[in-house]
Design a protein around this motif. Structure first.
Motif, PDB file in Angstrom:
ATOM      1  N   ARG A 202       0.519  12.815   8.179  1.00 54.43           N
ATOM      2  CA  ARG A 202       1.184  11.785   7.374  1.00 54.43           C
ATOM      3  C   ARG A 202       0.737  10.418   7.888  1.00 54.43           C
ATOM      4  O   ARG A 202       1.191   9.945   8.926  1.00 54.43           O
ATOM      5  N   GLU A 203      -0.130   9.775   7.133  1.00 56.72           N
ATOM      6  CA  GLU A 203      -0.722   8.518   7.578  1.00 56.72           C
ATOM      7  C   GLU A 203      -0.058   7.294   6.978  1.00 56.72           C
ATOM      8  O   GLU A 203      -0.222   6.183   7.481  1.00 56.72           O
ATOM      9  N   HIS A 204       0.690   7.471   5.868  1.00 62.30           N
ATOM     10  CA  HIS A 204       1.318   6.361   5.159  1.00 62.30           C
ATOM     11  C   HIS A 204       2.720   6.768   4.713  1.00 62.30           C
ATOM     12  O   HIS A 204       2.998   7.955   4.540  1.00 62.30           O
ATOM     13  N   PRO A 205       3.600   5.801   4.468  1.00 65.69           N
ATOM     14  CA  PRO A 205       4.968   6.118   4.058  1.00 65.69           C
ATOM     15  C   PRO A 205       5.120   6.277   2.551  1.00 65.69           C
ATOM     16  O   PRO A 205       6.228   6.210   2.022  1.00 65.69           O
ATOM     17  N   LEU A 206       4.030   6.479   1.837  1.00 66.09           N
ATOM     18  CA  LEU A 206       4.082   6.614   0.389  1.00 66.09           C
ATOM     19  C   LEU A 206       4.675   7.954  -0.011  1.00 66.09           C
ATOM     20  O   LEU A 206       4.436   8.981   0.639  1.00 66.09           O
ATOM     21  N   THR A 207       5.430   7.950  -1.089  1.00 61.74           N
ATOM     22  CA  THR A 207       5.919   9.193  -1.663  1.00 61.74           C
ATOM     23  C   THR A 207       4.884   9.684  -2.670  1.00 61.74           C
ATOM     24  O   THR A 207       4.060   8.905  -3.167  1.00 61.74           O
ATOM     25  N   PRO A 208       4.881  10.995  -3.003  1.00 64.70           N
ATOM     26  CA  PRO A 208       3.874  11.523  -3.935  1.00 64.70           C
ATOM     27  C   PRO A 208       3.869  10.754  -5.254  1.00 64.70           C
ATOM     28  O   PRO A 208       4.912  10.555  -5.877  1.00 64.70           O
ATOM     29  N   GLY A 209       2.696  10.293  -5.646  1.00 64.37           N
ATOM     30  CA  GLY A 209       2.557   9.578  -6.908  1.00 64.37           C
ATOM     31  C   GLY A 209       2.656   8.075  -6.791  1.00 64.37           C
ATOM     32  O   GLY A 209       2.355   7.359  -7.760  1.00 64.37           O
ATOM     33  N   GLU A 210       3.075   7.530  -5.654  1.00 67.73           N
ATOM     34  CA  GLU A 210       3.134   6.076  -5.508  1.00 67.73           C
ATOM     35  C   GLU A 210       1.720   5.506  -5.464  1.00 67.73           C
ATOM     36  O   GLU A 210       0.833   6.043  -4.797  1.00 67.73           O
ATOM     37  N   LEU A 211       1.528   4.399  -6.161  1.00 65.86           N
ATOM     38  CA  LEU A 211       0.222   3.781  -6.312  1.00 65.86           C
ATOM     39  C   LEU A 211       0.251   2.360  -5.769  1.00 65.86           C
ATOM     40  O   LEU A 211       1.142   1.574  -6.107  1.00 65.86           O
ATOM     41  N   ILE A 212      -0.713   2.008  -4.929  1.00 67.88           N
ATOM     42  CA  ILE A 212      -0.853   0.624  -4.483  1.00 67.88           C
ATOM     43  C   ILE A 212      -1.287  -0.220  -5.669  1.00 67.88           C
ATOM     44  O   ILE A 212      -2.263   0.109  -6.354  1.00 67.88           O
ATOM     45  N   THR A 213      -0.571  -1.302  -5.926  1.00 62.44           N
ATOM     46  CA  THR A 213      -0.925  -2.190  -7.032  1.00 62.44           C
ATOM     47  C   THR A 213      -1.428  -3.544  -6.569  1.00 62.44           C
ATOM     48  O   THR A 213      -2.193  -4.189  -7.288  1.00 62.44           O
ATOM     49  N   ALA A 214      -1.012  -4.015  -5.406  1.00 64.11           N
ATOM     50  CA  ALA A 214      -1.438  -5.335  -4.944  1.00 64.11           C
ATOM     51  C   ALA A 214      -1.239  -5.465  -3.440  1.00 64.11           C
ATOM     52  O   ALA A 214      -0.490  -4.700  -2.816  1.00 64.11           O
ATOM     53  N   ILE A 215      -1.926  -6.450  -2.878  1.00 56.79           N
ATOM     54  CA  ILE A 215      -1.770  -6.832  -1.479  1.00 56.79           C
ATOM     55  C   ILE A 215      -1.427  -8.311  -1.455  1.00 56.79           C
ATOM     56  O   ILE A 215      -2.177  -9.135  -1.993  1.00 56.79           O
ATOM     57  N   GLU A 216      -0.300  -8.649  -0.872  1.00 52.55           N
ATOM     58  CA  GLU A 216       0.142 -10.038  -0.797  1.00 52.55           C
ATOM     59  C   GLU A 216      -0.139 -10.581   0.605  1.00 52.55           C
ATOM     60  O   GLU A 216       0.293  -9.987   1.595  1.00 52.55           O
ATOM     61  N   VAL A 217      -0.849 -11.693   0.660  1.00 54.04           N
ATOM     62  CA  VAL A 217      -1.158 -12.335   1.938  1.00 54.04           C
ATOM     63  C   VAL A 217      -0.400 -13.655   1.985  1.00 54.04           C
ATOM     64  O   VAL A 217      -0.652 -14.542   1.169  1.00 54.04           O
ATOM     65  N   PRO A 218       0.541 -13.809   2.910  1.00 57.75           N
ATOM     66  CA  PRO A 218       1.335 -15.042   2.940  1.00 57.75           C
ATOM     67  C   PRO A 218       0.519 -16.236   3.409  1.00 57.75           C
ATOM     68  O   PRO A 218      -0.504 -16.088   4.083  1.00 57.75           O
ATOM     69  N   ALA A 219       0.993 -17.422   3.038  1.00 63.69           N
ATOM     70  CA  ALA A 219       0.344 -18.641   3.517  1.00 63.69           C
ATOM     71  C   ALA A 219       0.438 -18.706   5.042  1.00 63.69           C
ATOM     72  O   ALA A 219       1.493 -18.421   5.618  1.00 63.69           O
ATOM     73  N   LEU A 220      -0.656 -19.055   5.679  1.00 64.93           N
ATOM     74  CA  LEU A 220      -0.685 -19.141   7.136  1.00 64.93           C
ATOM     75  C   LEU A 220      -1.721 -20.197   7.516  1.00 64.93           C
ATOM     76  O   LEU A 220      -2.910 -19.897   7.619  1.00 64.93           O
ATOM     77  N   PRO A 221      -1.283 -21.454   7.709  1.00 59.31           N
ATOM     78  CA  PRO A 221      -2.242 -22.523   7.986  1.00 59.31           C
ATOM     79  C   PRO A 221      -3.186 -22.225   9.148  1.00 59.31           C
ATOM     80  O   PRO A 221      -4.368 -22.590   9.092  1.00 59.31           O
ATOM     81  N   MET A 222      -2.683 -21.546  10.186  1.00 61.69           N
ATOM     82  CA  MET A 222      -3.561 -21.297  11.333  1.00 61.69           C
ATOM     83  C   MET A 222      -4.696 -20.339  11.001  1.00 61.69           C
ATOM     84  O   MET A 222      -5.691 -20.262  11.729  1.00 61.69           O
ATOM     85  N   ALA A 223      -4.571 -19.600   9.888  1.00 62.38           N
ATOM     86  CA  ALA A 223      -5.626 -18.660   9.512  1.00 62.38           C
ATOM     87  C   ALA A 223      -6.917 -19.362   9.131  1.00 62.38           C
ATOM     88  O   ALA A 223      -7.981 -18.737   9.094  1.00 62.38           O
ATOM     89  N   ARG A 224      -6.854 -20.671   8.844  1.00 58.26           N
ATOM     90  CA  ARG A 224      -8.087 -21.413   8.593  1.00 58.26           C
ATOM     91  C   ARG A 224      -8.957 -21.444   9.847  1.00 58.26           C
ATOM     92  O   ARG A 224     -10.176 -21.604   9.759  1.00 58.26           O
ATOM     93  N   ARG A 225      -8.345 -21.327  11.004  1.00 56.22           N
ATOM     94  CA  ARG A 225      -9.063 -21.257  12.277  1.00 56.22           C
ATOM     95  C   ARG A 225      -9.001 -19.799  12.748  1.00 56.22           C
ATOM     96  O   ARG A 225      -8.264 -19.454  13.660  1.00 56.22           O
ATOM     97  N   SER A 226      -9.744 -18.951  12.078  1.00 54.33           N
ATOM     98  CA  SER A 226      -9.675 -17.527  12.400  1.00 54.33           C
ATOM     99  C   SER A 226     -11.055 -16.906  12.319  1.00 54.33           C
ATOM    100  O   SER A 226     -11.988 -17.480  11.743  1.00 54.33           O
ATOM    101  N   LEU A 227     -11.159 -15.726  12.893  1.00 56.29           N
ATOM    102  CA  LEU A 227     -12.427 -14.996  12.835  1.00 56.29           C
ATOM    103  C   LEU A 227     -12.183 -13.518  13.059  1.00 56.29           C
ATOM    104  O   LEU A 227     -11.137 -13.108  13.579  1.00 56.29           O
ATOM    105  N   TYR A 228     -13.179 -12.737  12.648  1.00 52.51           N
ATOM    106  CA  TYR A 228     -13.160 -11.296  12.898  1.00 52.51           C
ATOM    107  C   TYR A 228     -14.421 -10.957  13.685  1.00 52.51           C
ATOM    108  O   TYR A 228     -15.543 -11.195  13.222  1.00 52.51           O
TER     109      TYR A 228
END
Length: 332
Positions: A202-228
């Motif tokens: 069990r890798e995710h808390p989804l119930t059978p048939g649940e579908l991901i519809t969107a990903i919401e990323v909140p505003a975060l000013p410090m993310a302008r100074r970010s890297l991966y």
């Protein structure tokens, strides 16, 4: 040869109902992982519900500076979206480093969140794997485990979570929106990925048939100074041995805000809460970075072939923090 039926969904409720009413069904988006696992006989759905025509591909800039990404937006589109490049560099970089150009053009954001582990024992139907067959054992424990996890492991599974993008989303406190027969709900992305513990299947808390519809990323000013930052065996498309998503807020050389998540070393995208706490209020220097990295990696459980990952991850965190701190004059 097994027969698999195919249905093309025309709306979200219809797609959800199709999979909910038929537990042997699964959603099909880009298919960049799912089709591989079908060919390997690891996944055995009796029906694929194609969701590619659903209206879930928009990338929306919010007035407050946040972002809403449709689940069917392709990785390449999100990586190049101006709002992502400008306000969330770590997310853009993680997408570009996460796959080849061909895969990025096909792979969806929601599918990336749902991708399965790249453990060779999981992908081999003849090997024991608790993710694939609960209770069968974990071949990696005594087998080849050089690329496996050192954080968040259990006696039942040590497979490393493969996503780069998810590491950035965890650092950004993103939220996953899902639709099911009972309606819409949201799940913080850090809670969307489950530790293996006693139920590695069990890798995710989804119930059978649940579908991901969107990903919401909140505003975060410090993310302008970010890297991966991603460290791998080769520069061409390869999974991370260790990676770090970092955002810093600095004031007169002092760390006033920090976001840090690790990839390539854990069974889920790893939010480095311990390190973040140690960074706050401290000078942005090498000693601070080293102490925070060491504290985060202290609980690591290593094995003979992957023991090097503890030091590699520590160095990756320090380098990422040092690089992020040097960006203070480049991004507001």
């Amino acid at each position: 040869m097994r027969a698999i039926s195919y249905t093309r969904a025309t709306d979200v409720p219809g797609a959800v109902a199709a999979v909910t009413n038929d537990p042997g069904s699964s959603f099909l988006a880009g298919g960049t992982t799912e089709v591989d696992l079908l060919r390997l006989d690891v996944l055995r759905p009796n029906r694929l519900v194609d969701i590619n025509r659903l209206p879930l591909a928009d990338i929306e800039d919010r007035a407050d500076g946040g972002l809403v990404i449709g689940a069917l937006a392709r990785m390449s589109e999100v990586a190049e979206a101006p709002g992502v490049v400008e306000r969330y560099p770590m997310l853009s970089q993680s997408l570009l480093l996460g796959a080849s150009a061909q895969l990025r053009h096909m792979a969806s954001m929601g599918g990336n969140l749902m991708q399965r582990v790249r453990c060779s024992y999981y992908r081999d139907p003849e090997s024991a794997c608790n993710k694939r067959v609960p209770g069968s054992g974990c071949s990696a424990l005594e087998g080849v485990h050089r690329g496996h996890a050192i954080l968040g492991t259990s006696e039942h599974c040590i497979a490393t979570h493969p996503s780069d993008m998810a590491v950035a989303l965890v650092a950004l406190d993103a939220v996953v929106e899902v639709e099911g027969v009972k309606g819409t709900r949201t799940i913080p992305v850090d809670d969307f990925f489950l530790l293996p513990e006693d139920t590695p299947e069990r890798e995710h808390p989804l119930t059978p048939g649940e579908l991901i519809t969107a990903i919401e990323v909140p505003a975060l000013p410090m993310a302008r100074r970010s890297l991966y930052l991603k460290v791998r065996d080769r520069e061409s498309y390869e999974f991370a041995l260790a990676s770090a998503a970092v955002a810093l807020a600095l004031e007169d050389g002092v760390i006033r805000g920090a976001r840090l998540a690790l990839g390539g070393v854990a069974t889920k995208p790893w939010r480095a809460h311990r390190a973040e706490e140690m960074l706050l209020g401290q000078p942005a220097d090498e000693d601070t970075f080293a102490r925070a990295a060491a504290a985060e990696l202290a609980p690591a459980v290593t094995r003979p072939m992957n023991a090097f990952k503890a030091e590699l991850a520590r160095r990756t965190v320090v380098r990422a923090l040092r690089t992020a701190a040097a960006l203070r004059g480049e991004r507001a």
